[in-house]
Design a protein around this motif. Structure first.
Motif, PDB file in Angstrom:
ATOM      1  N   THR A   1      -0.464 -11.881   8.078  1.00 19.93           N
ATOM      2  CA  THR A   1      -0.961 -11.718   9.434  1.00 19.93           C
ATOM      3  C   THR A   1      -1.693 -10.387   9.542  1.00 19.93           C
ATOM      4  N   ILE A   2      -2.926 -10.446  10.042  1.00 17.99           N
ATOM      5  CA  ILE A   2      -3.706  -9.236  10.253  1.00 17.99           C
ATOM      6  C   ILE A   2      -3.708  -8.918  11.746  1.00 17.99           C
ATOM      7  N   SER A   3      -3.545  -7.645  12.059  1.00 19.78           N
ATOM      8  CA  SER A   3      -3.529  -7.231  13.457  1.00 19.78           C
ATOM      9  C   SER A   3      -4.157  -5.842  13.562  1.00 19.78           C
ATOM     10  N   THR A   4      -4.414  -5.433  14.794  1.00 18.66           N
ATOM     11  CA  THR A   4      -5.040  -4.134  14.994  1.00 18.66           C
ATOM     12  C   THR A   4      -4.353  -3.376  16.105  1.00 18.66           C
ATOM     13  N   ASP A   5      -4.300  -2.095  15.951  1.00 15.50           N
ATOM     14  CA  ASP A   5      -3.819  -1.186  16.991  1.00 15.50           C
ATOM     15  C   ASP A   5      -4.986  -0.261  17.299  1.00 15.50           C
ATOM     16  N   ASN A   6      -5.828  -0.679  18.255  1.00 15.80           N
ATOM     17  CA  ASN A   6      -7.030   0.095  18.531  1.00 15.80           C
ATOM     18  C   ASN A   6      -6.715   1.507  19.026  1.00 15.80           C
ATOM     19  N   ALA A   7      -5.579   1.629  19.707  1.00 12.01           N
ATOM     20  CA  ALA A   7      -5.218   2.954  20.205  1.00 12.01           C
ATOM     21  C   ALA A   7      -5.027   3.929  19.056  1.00 12.01           C
ATOM     22  N   LYS A   8      -4.625   3.404  17.918  1.00 10.42           N
ATOM     23  CA  LYS A   8      -4.401   4.257  16.751  1.00 10.42           C
ATOM     24  C   LYS A   8      -5.485   4.065  15.706  1.00 10.42           C
ATOM     25  N   ASN A   9      -6.523   3.268  16.022  1.00  7.59           N
ATOM     26  CA  ASN A   9      -7.592   2.983  15.067  1.00  7.59           C
ATOM     27  C   ASN A   9      -7.033   2.519  13.726  1.00  7.59           C
ATOM     28  N   THR A  10      -6.110   1.598  13.794  1.00  8.41           N
ATOM     29  CA  THR A  10      -5.401   1.140  12.605  1.00  8.41           C
ATOM     30  C   THR A  10      -5.360  -0.373  12.553  1.00  8.41           C
ATOM     31  N   ILE A  11      -5.513  -0.926  11.347  1.00  6.35           N
ATOM     32  CA  ILE A  11      -5.252  -2.345  11.178  1.00  6.35           C
ATOM     33  C   ILE A  11      -4.052  -2.508  10.246  1.00  6.35           C
ATOM     34  N   ILE A  12      -3.354  -3.604  10.463  1.00  7.13           N
ATOM     35  CA  ILE A  12      -2.121  -3.897   9.737  1.00  7.13           C
ATOM     36  C   ILE A  12      -2.266  -5.229   9.022  1.00  7.13           C
ATOM     37  N   LEU A  13      -1.741  -5.314   7.821  1.00 10.93           N
ATOM     38  CA  LEU A  13      -1.631  -6.594   7.128  1.00 10.93           C
ATOM     39  C   LEU A  13      -0.148  -6.805   6.825  1.00 10.93           C
ATOM     40  N   GLN A  14       0.463  -7.714   7.554  1.00  8.08           N
ATOM     41  CA  GLN A  14       1.857  -8.061   7.307  1.00  8.08           C
ATOM     42  C   GLN A  14       1.880  -9.207   6.305  1.00  8.08           C
ATOM     43  N   MET A  15       2.515  -8.980   5.174  1.00 10.60           N
ATOM     44  CA  MET A  15       2.525  -9.960   4.094  1.00 10.60           C
ATOM     45  C   MET A  15       3.953 -10.454   3.884  1.00 10.60           C
ATOM     46  N   ASN A  16       4.160 -11.725   4.139  1.00  6.72           N
ATOM     47  CA  ASN A  16       5.476 -12.349   3.972  1.00  6.72           C
ATOM     48  C   ASN A  16       5.414 -13.402   2.879  1.00  6.72           C
TER      49      ASN A  16
END
Length: 118
Positions: A69-84
């Motif tokens: 799952t890819i997501s973004t936290d624009n407030a922190k200018n960060t993207i996340i890749l959750q890998m399960n």
């Protein structure tokens, strides 16, 4: 210019999970989309997942659908890749990338190693 820094790689057993982060800095207001790519030994770099920087639309490679799952936290200018449900074939160096509208991915991070043991 945009700078990207990945973190969160490591080693995990098959079936486990890892969470990758990519922090963007610089002219992030110009970004249109960000993505994760990966490159396994002796293989070409391949697309993993993409997210729109503003509309947060997502797209995944078939090989990771339902597991990543890819997501973004624009407030922190960060993207996340959750890998399960990681598999040995997910072993690769994972790269964060960013692009502007109608441009190719031109900004790249340094990469982070993900190793999944069987």
């Amino acid at each position: 210019q945009v700078q990207l820094v990945e973190s969160g790689g490591g080693m995990v057993q098959a079936g486990g999970s890892l969470r990758l982060s990519c922090a963007a800095s610089g002219r992030t207001s110009s970004l249109y989309a960000m993505a994760w790519f990966r490159q396994a030994p002796e293989k070409e770099r391949e697309f993993v997942a993409r997210i729109g920087w503003n509309d947060r639309s997502t797209h995944y490679a078939d090989s990771v659908k339902g597991r990543f799952t890819i997501s973004t936290d624009n407030a922190k200018n960060t993207i996340i890749l959750q890998m399960n449900s990681l598999k040995p074939e997910d072993t690769a160096i994972y790269y964060c990338a960013a692009k502007k509208f109608l441009r190719e991915y031109e900004y790249w991070g340094q990469g982070t190693q993900v190793t999944v043991s069987s």
